[in-house]
Design a protein around this motif. Structure first.
Motif, PDB file in Angstrom:
ATOM      1  N   VAL A 205       0.849  -1.186   0.000  1.00 54.27           N
ATOM      2  CA  VAL A 205       0.000   0.000   0.000  1.00 54.27           C
ATOM      3  C   VAL A 205       0.882   1.231   0.000  1.00 54.27           C
ATOM      4  O   VAL A 205       2.045   1.200   0.416  1.00 54.27           O
ATOM      5  N   GLY A 206       0.331   2.355  -0.478  1.00 51.15           N
ATOM      6  CA  GLY A 206       1.059   3.606  -0.462  1.00 51.15           C
ATOM      7  C   GLY A 206       0.974   4.290   0.885  1.00 51.15           C
ATOM      8  O   GLY A 206       0.392   3.782   1.850  1.00 51.15           O
ATOM      9  N   GLY A 207       1.559   5.492   0.959  1.00 50.51           N
ATOM     10  CA  GLY A 207       1.576   6.223   2.218  1.00 50.51           C
ATOM     11  C   GLY A 207       0.202   6.627   2.704  1.00 50.51           C
ATOM     12  O   GLY A 207      -0.004   6.813   3.906  1.00 50.51           O
ATOM     13  N   ASP A 208      -0.750   6.762   1.807  1.00 51.71           N
ATOM     14  CA  ASP A 208      -2.108   7.156   2.177  1.00 51.71           C
ATOM     15  C   ASP A 208      -3.074   5.980   2.221  1.00 51.71           C
ATOM     16  O   ASP A 208      -4.286   6.165   2.237  1.00 51.71           O
ATOM     17  N   GLY A 209      -2.550   4.772   2.234  1.00 51.29           N
ATOM     18  CA  GLY A 209      -3.388   3.590   2.323  1.00 51.29           C
ATOM     19  C   GLY A 209      -3.967   3.119   1.011  1.00 51.29           C
ATOM     20  O   GLY A 209      -4.823   2.226   1.003  1.00 51.29           O
ATOM     21  N   VAL A 210      -3.536   3.674  -0.115  1.00 53.31           N
ATOM     22  CA  VAL A 210      -4.035   3.249  -1.422  1.00 53.31           C
ATOM     23  C   VAL A 210      -3.286   1.976  -1.828  1.00 53.31           C
ATOM     24  O   VAL A 210      -2.054   1.956  -1.832  1.00 53.31           O
ATOM     25  N   PRO A 211      -3.988   0.905  -2.166  1.00 53.29           N
ATOM     26  CA  PRO A 211      -3.308  -0.347  -2.530  1.00 53.29           C
ATOM     27  C   PRO A 211      -2.555  -0.225  -3.847  1.00 53.29           C
ATOM     28  O   PRO A 211      -3.007   0.434  -4.782  1.00 53.29           O
ATOM     29  N   ARG A 212      -1.390  -0.869  -3.908  1.00 48.21           N
ATOM     30  CA  ARG A 212      -0.610  -0.895  -5.136  1.00 48.21           C
ATOM     31  C   ARG A 212      -1.023  -2.033  -6.063  1.00 48.21           C
ATOM     32  O   ARG A 212      -0.594  -2.063  -7.216  1.00 48.21           O
ATOM     33  N   ALA A 213      -1.804  -2.962  -5.562  1.00 44.37           N
ATOM     34  CA  ALA A 213      -2.172  -4.130  -6.366  1.00 44.37           C
ATOM     35  C   ALA A 213      -2.916  -3.697  -7.623  1.00 44.37           C
ATOM     36  O   ALA A 213      -3.819  -2.869  -7.582  1.00 44.37           O
ATOM     37  N   ARG A 214      -2.493  -4.233  -8.726  1.00 42.57           N
ATOM     38  CA  ARG A 214      -3.116  -3.984 -10.014  1.00 42.57           C
ATOM     39  C   ARG A 214      -3.364  -5.326 -10.691  1.00 42.57           C
ATOM     40  O   ARG A 214      -2.551  -6.225 -10.563  1.00 42.57           O
ATOM     41  N   PRO A 215      -4.508  -5.453 -11.406  1.00 43.87           N
ATOM     42  CA  PRO A 215      -5.547  -4.451 -11.634  1.00 43.87           C
ATOM     43  C   PRO A 215      -6.459  -4.247 -10.426  1.00 43.87           C
ATOM     44  O   PRO A 215      -6.639  -5.145  -9.621  1.00 43.87           O
ATOM     45  N   ARG A 216      -7.070  -3.055 -10.355  1.00 46.91           N
ATOM     46  CA  ARG A 216      -7.973  -2.727  -9.262  1.00 46.91           C
ATOM     47  C   ARG A 216      -9.405  -3.141  -9.569  1.00 46.91           C
ATOM     48  O   ARG A 216     -10.176  -3.426  -8.663  1.00 46.91           O
ATOM     49  N   SER A 217      -9.771  -3.130 -10.830  1.00 44.95           N
ATOM     50  CA  SER A 217     -11.143  -3.449 -11.206  1.00 44.95           C
ATOM     51  C   SER A 217     -11.289  -4.951 -11.460  1.00 44.95           C
ATOM     52  O   SER A 217     -10.341  -5.624 -11.883  1.00 44.95           O
TER      53      SER A 217
ATOM     54  N   VAL B 292      -3.636   1.204 -18.087  1.00 40.03           N
ATOM     55  CA  VAL B 292      -3.652   1.477 -16.650  1.00 40.03           C
ATOM     56  C   VAL B 292      -4.801   2.412 -16.292  1.00 40.03           C
ATOM     57  O   VAL B 292      -5.520   2.206 -15.307  1.00 40.03           O
ATOM     58  N   ASP B 293      -4.991   3.452 -17.106  1.00 38.06           N
ATOM     59  CA  ASP B 293      -6.081   4.392 -16.832  1.00 38.06           C
ATOM     60  C   ASP B 293      -7.448   3.773 -17.104  1.00 38.06           C
ATOM     61  O   ASP B 293      -8.443   4.135 -16.460  1.00 38.06           O
ATOM     62  N   LEU B 294      -7.515   2.855 -18.042  1.00 35.25           N
ATOM     63  CA  LEU B 294      -8.772   2.145 -18.280  1.00 35.25           C
ATOM     64  C   LEU B 294      -9.162   1.312 -17.068  1.00 35.25           C
ATOM     65  O   LEU B 294     -10.338   1.227 -16.700  1.00 35.25           O
ATOM     66  N   ASP B 295      -8.174   0.726 -16.416  1.00 37.30           N
ATOM     67  CA  ASP B 295      -8.431  -0.022 -15.185  1.00 37.30           C
ATOM     68  C   ASP B 295      -8.964   0.908 -14.101  1.00 37.30           C
ATOM     69  O   ASP B 295      -9.867   0.549 -13.338  1.00 37.30           O
ATOM     70  N   ARG B 296      -8.424   2.124 -14.035  1.00 35.72           N
ATOM     71  CA  ARG B 296      -8.911   3.094 -13.056  1.00 35.72           C
ATOM     72  C   ARG B 296     -10.367   3.487 -13.338  1.00 35.72           C
ATOM     73  O   ARG B 296     -11.189   3.566 -12.425  1.00 35.72           O
ATOM     74  N   LEU B 297     -10.690   3.711 -14.592  1.00 42.44           N
ATOM     75  CA  LEU B 297     -12.053   4.086 -14.940  1.00 42.44           C
ATOM     76  C   LEU B 297     -13.026   2.932 -14.710  1.00 42.44           C
ATOM     77  O   LEU B 297     -14.172   3.145 -14.298  1.00 42.44           O
ATOM     78  N   ALA B 298     -12.578   1.712 -14.983  1.00 46.38           N
ATOM     79  CA  ALA B 298     -13.423   0.555 -14.715  1.00 46.38           C
ATOM     80  C   ALA B 298     -13.687   0.425 -13.214  1.00 46.38           C
ATOM     81  O   ALA B 298     -14.795   0.041 -12.795  1.00 46.38           O
ATOM     82  N   TRP B 299     -12.690   0.726 -12.388  1.00 50.46           N
ATOM     83  CA  TRP B 299     -12.879   0.733 -10.937  1.00 50.46           C
ATOM     84  C   TRP B 299     -13.926   1.771 -10.548  1.00 50.46           C
ATOM     85  O   TRP B 299     -14.785   1.519  -9.680  1.00 50.46           O
ATOM     86  N   CYS B 300     -13.864   2.956 -11.164  1.00 50.72           N
ATOM     87  CA  CYS B 300     -14.868   3.997 -10.888  1.00 50.72           C
ATOM     88  C   CYS B 300     -16.267   3.533 -11.289  1.00 50.72           C
ATOM     89  O   CYS B 300     -17.237   3.794 -10.573  1.00 50.72           O
ATOM     90  N   ARG B 301     -16.375   2.851 -12.414  1.00 49.67           N
ATOM     91  CA  ARG B 301     -17.675   2.362 -12.849  1.00 49.67           C
ATOM     92  C   ARG B 301     -18.246   1.364 -11.841  1.00 49.67           C
ATOM     93  O   ARG B 301     -19.444   1.382 -11.524  1.00 49.67           O
ATOM     94  N   GLU B 302     -17.396   0.482 -11.327  1.00 58.07           N
ATOM     95  CA  GLU B 302     -17.865  -0.533 -10.370  1.00 58.07           C
ATOM     96  C   GLU B 302     -18.283   0.091  -9.041  1.00 58.07           C
ATOM     97  O   GLU B 302     -19.142  -0.455  -8.348  1.00 58.07           O
ATOM     98  N   HIS B 303     -17.674   1.232  -8.670  1.00 60.06           N
ATOM     99  CA  HIS B 303     -17.977   1.844  -7.379  1.00 60.06           C
ATOM    100  C   HIS B 303     -19.009   2.964  -7.463  1.00 60.06           C
ATOM    101  O   HIS B 303     -19.666   3.256  -6.464  1.00 60.06           O
ATOM    102  N   ARG B 304     -19.175   3.567  -8.629  1.00 59.30           N
ATOM    103  CA  ARG B 304     -20.079   4.706  -8.745  1.00 59.30           C
ATOM    104  C   ARG B 304     -21.302   4.413  -9.587  1.00 59.30           C
ATOM    105  O   ARG B 304     -22.192   5.255  -9.699  1.00 59.30           O
ATOM    106  N   GLY B 305     -21.358   3.256 -10.220  1.00 60.31           N
ATOM    107  CA  GLY B 305     -22.539   2.898 -10.984  1.00 60.31           C
ATOM    108  C   GLY B 305     -22.574   3.543 -12.352  1.00 60.31           C
ATOM    109  O   GLY B 305     -21.618   4.156 -12.819  1.00 60.31           O
ATOM    110  N   ALA B 306     -23.731   3.391 -13.005  1.00 60.57           N
ATOM    111  CA  ALA B 306     -23.866   3.850 -14.383  1.00 60.57           C
ATOM    112  C   ALA B 306     -24.252   5.318 -14.493  1.00 60.57           C
ATOM    113  O   ALA B 306     -24.344   5.855 -15.596  1.00 60.57           O
ATOM    114  N   GLY B 307     -24.476   6.011 -13.362  1.00 57.15           N
ATOM    115  CA  GLY B 307     -24.903   7.401 -13.428  1.00 57.15           C
ATOM    116  C   GLY B 307     -23.819   8.339 -13.916  1.00 57.15           C
ATOM    117  O   GLY B 307     -24.088   9.285 -14.658  1.00 57.15           O
ATOM    118  N   VAL B 308     -22.572   8.095 -13.504  1.00 57.15           N
ATOM    119  CA  VAL B 308     -21.484   8.983 -13.885  1.00 57.15           C
ATOM    120  C   VAL B 308     -21.007   8.645 -15.294  1.00 57.15           C
ATOM    121  O   VAL B 308     -20.974   7.481 -15.698  1.00 57.15           O
TER     122      VAL B 308
END
Length: 339
Positions: free
Chosen positions: A205-217, A263-279
């Motif tokens: 994990v990073g200094g702020d508790g963000v996991p380094r494991a990839r992929p996130r989604s 890498v950024d696509l993985d980040r956006l896919a993570w956002c989709r899984e956590h924020r739903g289809a509204g965003v």
């Protein structure tokens, strides 16, 4: 029959006697000592040499300034095209540095309130000084981290912030900002950098508790392994000379750009899984591409701000194209290493 090549005169940097005499005569009409005359001649030599060719450090400084200007123009262009900021919004510029992006957004969106959040005290002080000199009343500099931001928002009586921005947010800072925007339901427009730092840190994990494991989604994780994602993250890092504006056409940058997008696509896919289809999620690139080798941009707009612009992310075809691109990129990296 031998051909005679035309002779070429080579500039050695030393001025002629006539030019030295003219420079010495126009400097002052007062009587000089021999030492003063020598100093005048040597100074004229330096001036003449610099007038012929600008110094390398000054040339690089001008190139960096031009690169920053083009990068900021590209960010502002995307900000307006996606209508990320609306009147009355509280905008946070994460990792603001001396306030380049935050000041520009405060000037372009006078009805919004911009917070330039920066951890380093000396850079935050520089941002505060620039804000005072600009006379912008809708922009402040805040030195601290996410916790200090939350305390500041509570003290102002704000329910939160509506837009998160970031220019060249290094490594895990991009993921931290995405998590913070997800918690506040805020829109975001981020230009990540330092992709290799996402997986290289010596800890899970990073200094702020963000996991380094990839992929996130879960979607990307079903197609790519952790080792493959680590290879892609390291492949996204590319440095160029300050005066090299032709790097977007090189094969090396094309591979790095494909790695960044996966890498950024993985980040956006993570956002989709956590924020739903509204965003509405999307990915774009700064224009022109030569403004910076880190020119990929991830965008998320809340439902009331949706607009068809840029490259929209549909988890059906978006993930399919992205994962296919990732597999092709891994093969390309392997070929480059074999060479």
């Amino acid at each position: 029959m031998a051909s005679t090549a035309p002779s070429r005169r080579r500039w050695t940097g030393a001025p002629s006697r006539r030019s030295c005499a003219r420079a010495a005569a126009t400097t002052s009409t007062a009587r000089r000592t021999p030492a003063a005359s020598c100093a005048s001649a040597s100074s004229s030599k330096v001036i003449l040499s610099r007038s012929r060719r600008p110094s390398r450090s000054r040339s690089r400084s001008l190139t960096r300034t031009r690169s920053l200007t083009l990068t900021l123009k590209g960010m502002l262009r995307l900000l307006k095209a996606w209508r990320v900021v609306r009147p009355g919004d509280v905008v946070v510029d994460f990792g603001a540095g001396t306030g380049h992006l935050g000041l520009l957004v405060a000037w372009a969106c006078p009805e919004a309130f911009v917070i330039c959040l920066e951890r380093k005290q000396w850079t935050s002080d520089a941002a505060e000084k620039r804000i005072a000199e600009s006379g912008l009343a809708n922009c402040v500099a805040l030195c601290g981290d996410i916790g200090d931001l939350e305390a500041y928002l509570r003290a102002r009586g704000c329910g939160g912030f509506q837009v998160g921005l970031g220019l060249h947010t290094c490594g895990l800072l991009t993921d931290l900002v995405l998590e913070c925007c997800e918690a506040h339901g805020a829109s975001f427009l981020l230009c990540p950098c330092c992709y290799g730092q996402v997986v290289d840190g010596g800890s899970t994990v990073g200094g702020d508790g963000v996991p380094r494991a990839r992929p996130r989604s879960a979607g990307v994780g079903a197609a790519l392994s952790g080792e493959q994602m680590a290879l892609l993250a390291r492949g996204g890092d590319m440095t160029v000379r300050a005066d090299d504006e032709g790097f977007p056409d090189t094969p090396r940058f094309k591979v790095a750009r494909a790695c960044m997008r996966v890498v950024d696509l993985d980040r956006l896919a993570w956002c989709r899984e956590h924020r739903g289809a509204g965003v509405r999620l999307g990915m774009a690139a700064l224009d022109p591409p030569a403004c910076s080798p880190k020119n990929n941009v991830v965008i998320g707009v809340r439902p009331e701000r949706r607009r068809r612009a840029g490259l929209s992310l549909g988890l059906g075809w978006g993930l399919g194209i992205g994962l296919g691109l990732g597999i092709i990129t891994i093969a390309g990296i392997v070929r480059l290493r074999k060479r």
